[in-house]
Design a protein around this motif. Structure first.
Motif, mmCIF file in Angstrom:
data_model
loop_
_atom_site.group_PDB
_atom_site.id
_atom_site.type_symbol
_atom_site.label_atom_id
_atom_site.label_comp_id
_atom_site.label_asym_id
_atom_site.label_seq_id
_atom_site.Cartn_x
_atom_site.Cartn_y
_atom_site.Cartn_z
ATOM 1 N N LEU A 1 74.020 43.986 131.942
ATOM 2 C CA LEU A 1 73.829 44.171 133.372
ATOM 3 C C LEU A 1 72.389 44.602 133.601
ATOM 4 O O LEU A 1 71.961 45.644 133.100
ATOM 5 C CB LEU A 1 74.783 45.230 133.920
ATOM 6 N N THR B 1 82.554 39.583 122.531
ATOM 7 C CA THR B 1 81.762 39.475 123.753
ATOM 8 C C THR B 1 80.706 40.566 123.853
ATOM 9 O O THR B 1 80.977 41.723 123.546
ATOM 10 C CB THR B 1 82.674 39.544 124.993
ATOM 11 N N ALA C 1 73.761 47.339 128.171
ATOM 12 C CA ALA C 1 74.387 46.362 127.284
ATOM 13 C C ALA C 1 75.514 47.022 126.500
ATOM 14 O O ALA C 1 75.431 48.204 126.153
ATOM 15 C CB ALA C 1 73.352 45.761 126.327
ATOM 16 N N SER D 1 77.197 50.699 122.858
ATOM 17 C CA SER D 1 76.530 50.419 124.124
ATOM 18 C C SER D 1 75.150 51.060 124.122
ATOM 19 O O SER D 1 74.840 51.923 123.287
ATOM 20 C CB SER D 1 77.356 50.949 125.306
ATOM 21 N N ARG E 1 74.095 39.704 135.875
ATOM 22 C CA ARG E 1 75.210 40.024 134.985
ATOM 23 C C ARG E 1 75.396 38.863 134.016
ATOM 24 O O ARG E 1 75.554 37.717 134.447
ATOM 25 C CB ARG E 1 76.487 40.258 135.796
ATOM 26 N N THR E 2 75.389 39.162 132.742
ATOM 27 C CA THR E 2 75.496 38.129 131.712
ATOM 28 C C THR E 2 76.591 38.485 130.716
ATOM 29 O O THR E 2 76.695 39.638 130.285
ATOM 30 C CB THR E 2 74.167 37.963 130.948
ATOM 31 N N SER E 3 77.399 37.497 130.362
ATOM 32 C CA SER E 3 78.445 37.673 129.361
ATOM 33 C C SER E 3 78.231 36.631 128.268
ATOM 34 O O SER E 3 78.175 35.431 128.553
ATOM 35 C CB SER E 3 79.828 37.498 129.994
ATOM 36 N N ASN F 1 78.132 42.138 126.779
ATOM 37 C CA ASN F 1 77.890 42.146 128.221
ATOM 38 C C ASN F 1 76.566 42.811 128.540
ATOM 39 O O ASN F 1 76.233 43.851 127.954
ATOM 40 C CB ASN F 1 79.016 42.886 128.946
ATOM 41 N N GLN G 1 79.669 35.219 124.701
ATOM 42 C CA GLN G 1 80.781 35.200 123.755
ATOM 43 C C GLN G 1 80.258 34.735 122.394
ATOM 44 O O GLN G 1 79.820 33.598 122.247
ATOM 45 C CB GLN G 1 81.894 34.278 124.245
#
Length: 235
Positions: free
Chosen positions: A214, A210, A55, A63, A200-202, A212, A204
Motif C-alpha cells: 500500500l 501473497t 508491505a 511486515s 494498492r498492489t497484490s 501486499n 501472488q
C-alpha cells in the motif's frame, strides 16, 4: 406496411448514427487524455513528495513500513531519501526495494508502457457515479502482451479528462516466480495535473504466497509552485 418499414429504417439509421457519435466522442476523450498526460509529464519534473510504503507477506507473518522523500529530477530521474523504516528488514530488502527497482525499470521503458492508443485498445463502457461524481470508464487491453502492460479499467474525469483511477492486472508476469499482479491506482489533482495518491498492489508468488503493498503519497511540491511562508503566518 410501407410506413412501418420506413419507421424501422429510420430507427436503424438513428441507432447507427448514435453509435458513431459515441465512438467519436470516446476517441476525442482519449485524445484529450493523452495530450493532458504528455503535458503533465513536464510539470512533474523537479517535483518532490513524501511517500509511505506499507508491505506485508501474511503467510510469513512479516511486515514493514518505509517513509521516504521521493524526488523527480529535471531530467525525470527518480530518487528516494529514506526517512525511517519500521518492521522486518527482509520486507525492506525483498519486497519494498524490489518494488522501487521495478518502478525505476518501468520508467526507462515509459514510451512502451504508456497508456496510449499506440500500446492499448480502449473500449468505452459509459459513465458511472462514484461518491456523487460522474466518471468516464474505459476498458483497456494491451495491443501486444508485454511485461508492464495491464488489462483493466481507466477512469477519467469528464471535464478535464485527467485520470482518476487505473486498475487491473498485469497482462504478463515479469518472473516465473510470480503468478499474478493486481493493482488499483488512485489519482488526486494538484496544480491542474493528476498525481498518484494511493496505490494498492497484490502480488501472488509461487513460493511465499501473497505479498501486499500500500503506497500513499502526500506533501507534493511541484517545481515553481509557491510554498507558504511560515514566518509570514506569525505577523
Amino acid at each position: 406496411m410501407q410506413a412501418s418499414f420506413y419507421v424501422a429504417l429510420f430507427l436503424s439509421f438513428a441507432s447507427a448514427a448514435g453509435a458513431g457519435d459515441s465512438a467519436f466522442e470516446a476517441t476525442a476523450i482519449i485524445d484529450d487524455y493523452v495530450a493532458a498526460s504528455k503535458a503533465q509529464k513536464d510539470r512533474l519534473q523537479g517535483a518532490s513528495m513524501e511517500i509511505d510504503i506499507q508491505a506485508e507477506v501474511p503467510k510469513l507473518h512479516k511486515s514493514g513500513r518505509l517513509h521516504a522523500l521521493r524526488r523527480i529530477s529535471t531530467l525525470g530521474r527518480i530518487t528516494y531519501d529514506a526517512l525511517r523504516f519500521e518492521g522486518d528488514r527482509s520486507i525492506k530488502s525483498d519486497v519494498i526495494a524490489r518494488y522501487l527497482t521495478a518502478e525505476a525499470e518501468a520508467l526507462k521503458s515509459e514510451p512502451d508502457l504508456a497508456v496510449t492508443p499506440a500500446n492499448y485498445k480502449f473500449k468505452y463502457k459509459g459513465l458511472i457515479v462514484v461518491e456523487g461524481r460522474q466518471l468516464h470508464v474505459f476498458h483497456v487491453s494491451p495491443r501486444k502482451k508485454r511485461i508492464g502492460l495491464y488489462i483493466g479499467e481507466l477512469w477519467l474525469d469528464p471535464e478535464t479528462h485527467l485520470p482518476v483511477r487505473e486498475s487491473g492486472r498485469l497482462a504478463k508476469s515479469p518472473s516465473i516466480f510470480l503468478r499474478k499482479i493486481e493493482f488499483v491506482k488512485d489519482y488526486a489533482v494538484q496544480g491542474g495535473i493528476a498525481i498518484p495518491s494511493r496505490i494498492r498492489t497484490s502480488v501472488q508468488t509461487r513460493i511465499v504466497g501473497t505479498a501486499n503493498l500500500l503506497i500513499a503519497v502526500s506533501s507534493v511540491s511541484l517545481a515553481g509552485e509557491i510554498q507558504p511562508d511560515p514566518a509570514g503566518d506569525s505577523e
